[in-house]
Scaffold this motif. Sequence first.
Motif, mmCIF file in Angstrom:
data_model
loop_
_atom_site.group_PDB
_atom_site.id
_atom_site.type_symbol
_atom_site.label_atom_id
_atom_site.label_comp_id
_atom_site.label_asym_id
_atom_site.label_seq_id
_atom_site.Cartn_x
_atom_site.Cartn_y
_atom_site.Cartn_z
ATOM 1 N N ARG A 264 36.628 43.534 53.785
ATOM 2 C CA ARG A 264 37.061 44.632 52.758
ATOM 3 C C ARG A 264 35.160 45.046 52.835
ATOM 4 N NH1 ARG A 264 39.954 40.538 50.426
ATOM 5 N NH2 ARG A 264 41.840 41.059 50.341
ATOM 6 N N VAL A 267 34.879 47.434 55.469
ATOM 7 C CA VAL A 267 35.069 48.956 54.446
ATOM 8 C C VAL A 267 34.455 50.064 53.719
ATOM 9 C CG1 VAL A 267 37.844 50.079 53.568
ATOM 10 C CG2 VAL A 267 37.819 48.669 55.227
ATOM 11 N N TRP A 288 42.130 52.819 54.215
ATOM 12 C CA TRP A 288 42.553 51.937 53.181
ATOM 13 C C TRP A 288 43.310 51.355 52.462
ATOM 14 C CZ3 TRP A 288 40.357 46.761 55.339
ATOM 15 C CH2 TRP A 288 40.689 46.031 54.586
ATOM 16 N N THR A 291 46.710 50.413 53.308
ATOM 17 C CA THR A 291 46.645 49.754 54.666
ATOM 18 C C THR A 291 47.883 48.064 54.425
ATOM 19 O OG1 THR A 291 45.147 49.965 55.820
ATOM 20 C CG2 THR A 291 45.681 47.901 55.831
#
Length: 834
Positions: A264, A267, A288, A291
């Motif tokens: 995380r 990203v 994301w 995802t």
Amino acid sequence: MAGTKGDGFRVVISGAGVAGLTLASALEKAGVDYVLLERRDEVAPQIGASIGIFPCSARILDQLGAWKELKKLCEPLQVFYSRDGKGQLVATPDRSPRLMQARTGYGSAWGERQNLLKGILGSIKDRSRIHVNKKVVDVKHDFDGVTVICDDGSSYQADLLVGADGAYSRTRQKMWELAEPEKPEIVRADRDRMTAEHNCIFGIAKGVDSPKIKAGDVNTTYDVGRCALTIVADKGTVYWFSQERLGRKHRVGDMPRYTDDDARAFVERNGDIVIVPGTGGLTLAELWAKTVTFRLVPIEEAKFRLWHWGRIVCAGDSVHKATPNLGLGGNSAIETAATLANAIKRLADAQNATGRRPTLAEIDAEMAQYQRERVVRAMGVVDASARLTRLQNMRGLSAKLFVKFVRPRLTEFLPETLSNTMVGAAKLDFLPLPEASLTGTMPFNPTMNDGVGGSKLHRMLIALPLLVLAFVASSVMDATPVGRLAAAVRDGGVIPAIRDRVPILRHFYHIPSFDDFLALVNTFFYPSIFGTDPDARRQMISFITDGTVLQLIWHFESARRASLLTPIQLPNFFSLLGQVVGIGVVSPVYCFLYYLFTPVEKFAAIDRRLTNTRVSYASLPAVLLAYLLPFYAVCFWPNLVGRQCWLFLWQLYPVWLALARWGISKVFLQETMDTDKIQRPLKDLNAMKVYVGGASLLAAGLWWWVILGGMSQAGGLGAVVASVWNTFVPRGLPSGSAGSLEKFASEFLRWDQVFALGSHLLWLAYLFWDMRKAGMLREGLLKTVILGAILVPLVGPGATLGVGWLVREQILATRRHKDALTLESVARLHGGYF
């Protein structure tokens, strides 16, 4: 004991990944006893990964019977987009996945890794040989066999243990322990060989709704220190990867380990990467949000030297670990498994034939052969993937310059890189070749490896006589000694040896120093163009007409797909240089460079011999308008002052030729390469025959016009020989001591023709020699050379060059390398399709 050796050759495979399952399926079809051990509790788990399937592995999967179902589960690739960090295109969208299909018979596809594993598993009929929850903890190795011990206490005996258990292979570790006393240096180096300089988060997004993406799109984002790759599938599914360059190089024992929180954070740092720009576009952060599965890992790279020891051998990531950027890691593992299966099949067949088990030495020999067969291609994939990783992460100045300046002009960079890795792919030798693999325009060829023809150093040494010829030509054709004579003629104001006082033209372009230089050069042509030396005039007219053939060949070669990013793309540069130092000096250099950069293996794909017809179709009118007709005006214009004007124009013919070709191609012709290379790879062949064939006929006609014009009234063969001798054969070396510019110029131009056309005829011999080695010249090299030697006095060197080049072109268009796997070659070698 869970498993003991039976009567036949037996194999234990550790690891049910891509390599392990492929090997298991292949061994089942080879009739070899095996057992497959997987440490996980299922064979095809969902770990959030996706994988590309390319022709090199699709053919093997087709042999195993897995491809038909697999391709239904994968998304065929359609268009490659290359972008910068803000999503702007850095190259024209590339639709060449269709070309890959045409070349190999197989398309390129992308799907979930889990589906690939299930597809290979589905090709295995007897699932009882596959055991899960079997973590290998120890290996007992002796002269008679190998025993594999699992953590649950079970053990399995075999003749051979195969470690297909990944980059952190337990089998490889045990092999090192056993081999270290005998090979300490190799083992110590291998223990430290795996490194990581990048990490990668990969995931699968579902329900992505963006009007700017469609199924089959592949978007690659190049950025400094990071990159991203997305593959769009049907129904809003997107397979994606994103990388960062790590702060330092990590090694085994120091590899970073990542959690979901680390992913995380990744990203959060890189969510601004633009996948597709503009309204309705897509960023990494937006991807994301959709995802459903992901994983962040370090990207290991390794090329291990020790692949086997005793009765232990490794395959796949355990011996060659590549970055994912080229998409060939899994494909390479499939190839390695196929090559290993071939070796194991040979051992099993030998045991069945002799009734005795292979000795340790025989097993070692077969495993060494397996490594030799695979190591070049496997390591080539690791190296190519590493280079692409650094390019996509724009590491270093060279990578930045490549992305900014080279990549925009190299529209098929990735497909061509992939194609070169496809042509030499491994196959299962004991299973039939699928018909699809035999019908492509770039046939598979196990001897070509990465698609290039030997080392450039080797080719350079072979072609060294051409450079020697260029050196000799530069010495023979040194015009410096008569510079003062030429200047005296120019400054004299009138053309010597002309009855009427014809003034020498000194001003044409109105650039004083430039006009003075051209006027000086023009004096060398006066005896030829004004007829004061009839033999020199006839020789010059024939020479320039022969040059039409040479110019057309240069321009066709420059537009050829195989000449991309080589000096051969610059014909007008060579012509301009030839105007300065003599085409006889430049021609051997051109021929040397061509031979160096264009081995016959470059034409493994039929479409690589194809020229860009928008350019090549413009070559004949451009050569006529800028080169040949202006020179005929130089020779035959009724006004002698006018001839000098045309000579000033003709001296810069490379410039006018470049402009004419560009203008004609832009105004009158269309760009059709995208469809030509796939549907019409022989489109330009007829134009070549008409253009070069027509120029060759003209050259042959002028050859005989010159000969007949120089014959005595007596006629006969002796007169023909005398005419050729007097017109074309140099009397000696051009010398400034002769005191006559006319004599010097006539000898200079004769030598110019000898070196220019002689080097090209030698060049043709080199090219035909290449084709003979490739098994494409079935008529024999000696016979071809003798025929060429006969043609030279019959039709002249220019026509001989044209005919020879066209014969070569026909061979390139219609014949394939002797080891290429086609329907014709399989029928010839095996007595029919099998």
